[in-house]
Design an enzyme around this catalytic site. Structure first.
Site, PDB file in Angstrom:
ATOM      1  N   PHE A 150       0.834  -1.202   0.000  1.00  0.00           N
ATOM      2  CA  PHE A 150       0.000   0.000   0.000  1.00  0.00           C
ATOM      3  C   PHE A 150       0.868   1.251   0.000  1.00  0.00           C
ATOM      4  CE2 PHE A 150      -2.278  -3.291   2.352  1.00  0.00           C
ATOM      5  CZ  PHE A 150      -3.588  -3.189   1.907  1.00  0.00           C
ATOM      6  N   ASP A 151       0.460   2.261  -0.747  1.00  0.00           N
ATOM      7  CA  ASP A 151       0.953   3.609  -0.546  1.00  0.00           C
ATOM      8  C   ASP A 151       0.299   4.141   0.730  1.00  0.00           C
ATOM      9  OD1 ASP A 151       2.099   6.124  -0.964  1.00  0.00           O
ATOM     10  OD2 ASP A 151       0.447   6.783  -2.234  1.00  0.00           O
ATOM     11  N   GLY A 152       0.810   5.248   1.234  1.00  0.00           N
ATOM     12  CA  GLY A 152       0.260   5.801   2.473  1.00  0.00           C
ATOM     13  C   GLY A 152      -0.813   6.845   2.232  1.00  0.00           C
TER      14      GLY A 152
ATOM     15  N   PHE B 169      -1.207  -0.815  -4.284  1.00  0.00           N
ATOM     16  CA  PHE B 169      -2.205   0.244  -4.406  1.00  0.00           C
ATOM     17  C   PHE B 169      -1.548   1.616  -4.271  1.00  0.00           C
ATOM     18  CE2 PHE B 169      -4.499  -3.421  -2.598  1.00  0.00           C
ATOM     19  CZ  PHE B 169      -5.560  -3.529  -3.483  1.00  0.00           C
TER      20      PHE B 169
ATOM     21  N   ASP C 154      -2.293   6.069  -5.280  1.00  0.00           N
ATOM     22  CA  ASP C 154      -3.241   7.070  -5.788  1.00  0.00           C
ATOM     23  C   ASP C 154      -2.681   7.862  -6.958  1.00  0.00           C
ATOM     24  OD1 ASP C 154      -2.618  10.153  -4.241  1.00  0.00           O
ATOM     25  OD2 ASP C 154      -1.407   8.372  -3.878  1.00  0.00           O
TER      26      ASP C 154
END
Length: 384
Positions: A229-231, A346, A348
């Site tokens: 995951f990105d943060g 993932f 954004d």
């Protein structure tokens, strides 16, 4: 790399409904009845190979978990399988010709798509959970979601059986939006090739991401599910990202230091990480922390010393564990993801999705937050 096969499914005459392993439904039901009687009498049965529907009955424990107990992952047929050719038929010749083509080719299984290794890894985790908790409904439950007409369902079922996937729940909407059904399934994650539907799902509070077809795929683990995951704007809100976009890096660092003890708000994928953590703890409870088949990663452009502490404190306050945290301080994410080899990552920002895809990582775009207004590059060589 996942081997992509287009070998045709062998179909028998339908005098009786065939089961996925090739036996007739009548013979399967007779054998199942014999096994149940033997179990009732305490008679040991001989060891048999486990395939198809019988595998689910013998090994499965709870066969159909209730949505409120399961971690439900809804996957579009266009990301689970490769359907580019069929999509072109639809776009160029219309729906009637498309349906005719699908029916004519219904005994030809689709090749695996970008979500295929991820789904196989979910099933690997389920197999381990069923060994430890035979009666538990806390499992991954996979729902196949498609805009297709029900006529196309036969080809999808043939494909699922060809690849030995345990997917029993279908949602074929005939062109209608699936979002209402996703809410009814209590979906924890929705993966689709349709960015508009992903945004619609996110607006309804459903964790969702857009997946793309890439030419290069890195080989991934067959025994451990790895999710990265990105943060900001993925696990966390886009609060800090907004500061960076509006005022630059120095103001971002100052904002994070000033708010070090203030928790970040949750982002769209926080709930899915929470669901993964819940399943991880079931393995920990059985003394299998070091052999857990689920591993999670935080891969963020944040710097550790100047802005990392707030992210870690937020995760700890949420009661969530990340197995590995990589603070890259703006360095490219692709090389790190190539070493991790996640089943899915993932982010954004399309820039990072593209960079990951170039290195062979299956990256999914989460179209959420301020980055969507500032950066709209081309999708990574891929089709919806």
């Amino acid at each position: 790399m996942v081997k992509m096969s287009l070998d045709p499914v062998q179909v028998k005459e339908l005098n009786v409904s065939p089961s996925p392993n090739g036996d007739s439904r009548a013979s399967w039901e007779e054998e199942e009845a014999e096994e149940e009687e033997e179990d009732r009498l305490g008679i040991a049965t001989k060891t048999k190979p486990v395939t198809g529907r019988r595998a689910r009955k013998v090994e499965g424990g709870v066969f159909f978990p209730k949505p409120e107990n399961a971690v439900t992952v809804a996957v579009s047929s266009r990301v689970l399988f490769r359907t580019e050719l069929e999509q072109r038929v639809f776009e160029q010749k219309g729906v009637e010709e498309y349906l005719r083509y699908q029916i004519e080719h219904e005994n030809e299984p689709f090749a695996p798509g970008p979500a295929f290794p991820f789904v196989k890894a979910l099933e690997t985790v389920n197999a381990r959970l069923r060994e430890l908790y035979p009666q538990s409904e806390e499992l991954f439950d996979i729902v196949l979601v498609t805009y297709n007409h029900a006529h196309v369902g036969i080809r999808l079922i043939n494909t699922i059986n060809h690849h030995n996937l345990f997917i029993e729940r279908f949602c074929m909407t005939g062109g209608s939006s699936p979002i209402g059904y996703l809410k009814a399934w209590q979906t924890n994650l929705y993966l689709s090739a349709d960015a508009d539907k992903v945004r619609e799902a996110l607006a309804e509070g459903i964790a969702a991401a857009t997946m793309f077809m890439t030419e290069k795929l890195t080989e991934v683990s067959e025994s451990q599910l790895r999710v990265a995951f990105d943060g900001d704007a993925v696990l966390f809100s886009d609060e800090s990202e907004r500061i960076f976009k509006a005022h630059g890096l120095d103001k971002f660092f100052q904002h994070e230091q000033d708010n070090e003890d203030t928790l970040l708000d949750h982002g769209p994928l926080k709930g899915f990480l929470e669901a993964l953590g819940k399943l991880q703890k079931k393995f920990y409870a059985k003394g299998q922390r070091l052999d857990c088949p689920i591993r999670t990663y935080l891969v963020t452009a944040r710097s550790a010393a100047s802005s990392g502490i707030r992210a870690l404190k937020t995760l700890r306050a949420w009661g969530l564990e990340i197995d590995e945290a990589l603070f890259l301080a703006g360095a490219p994410k692709g090389p790190m993801l190539e070493k991790i080899r996640p089943h899915i990552y993932f982010d954004d920002q399309m820039f990072h999705v593209e960079g990951a895809a170039e290195m062979g990582t299956v990256a999914a775009h989460v179209p959420y937050g301020v980055a969507q207004k500032h950066n709209q590059p081309q999708k990574p060589g891929a089709r919806k």
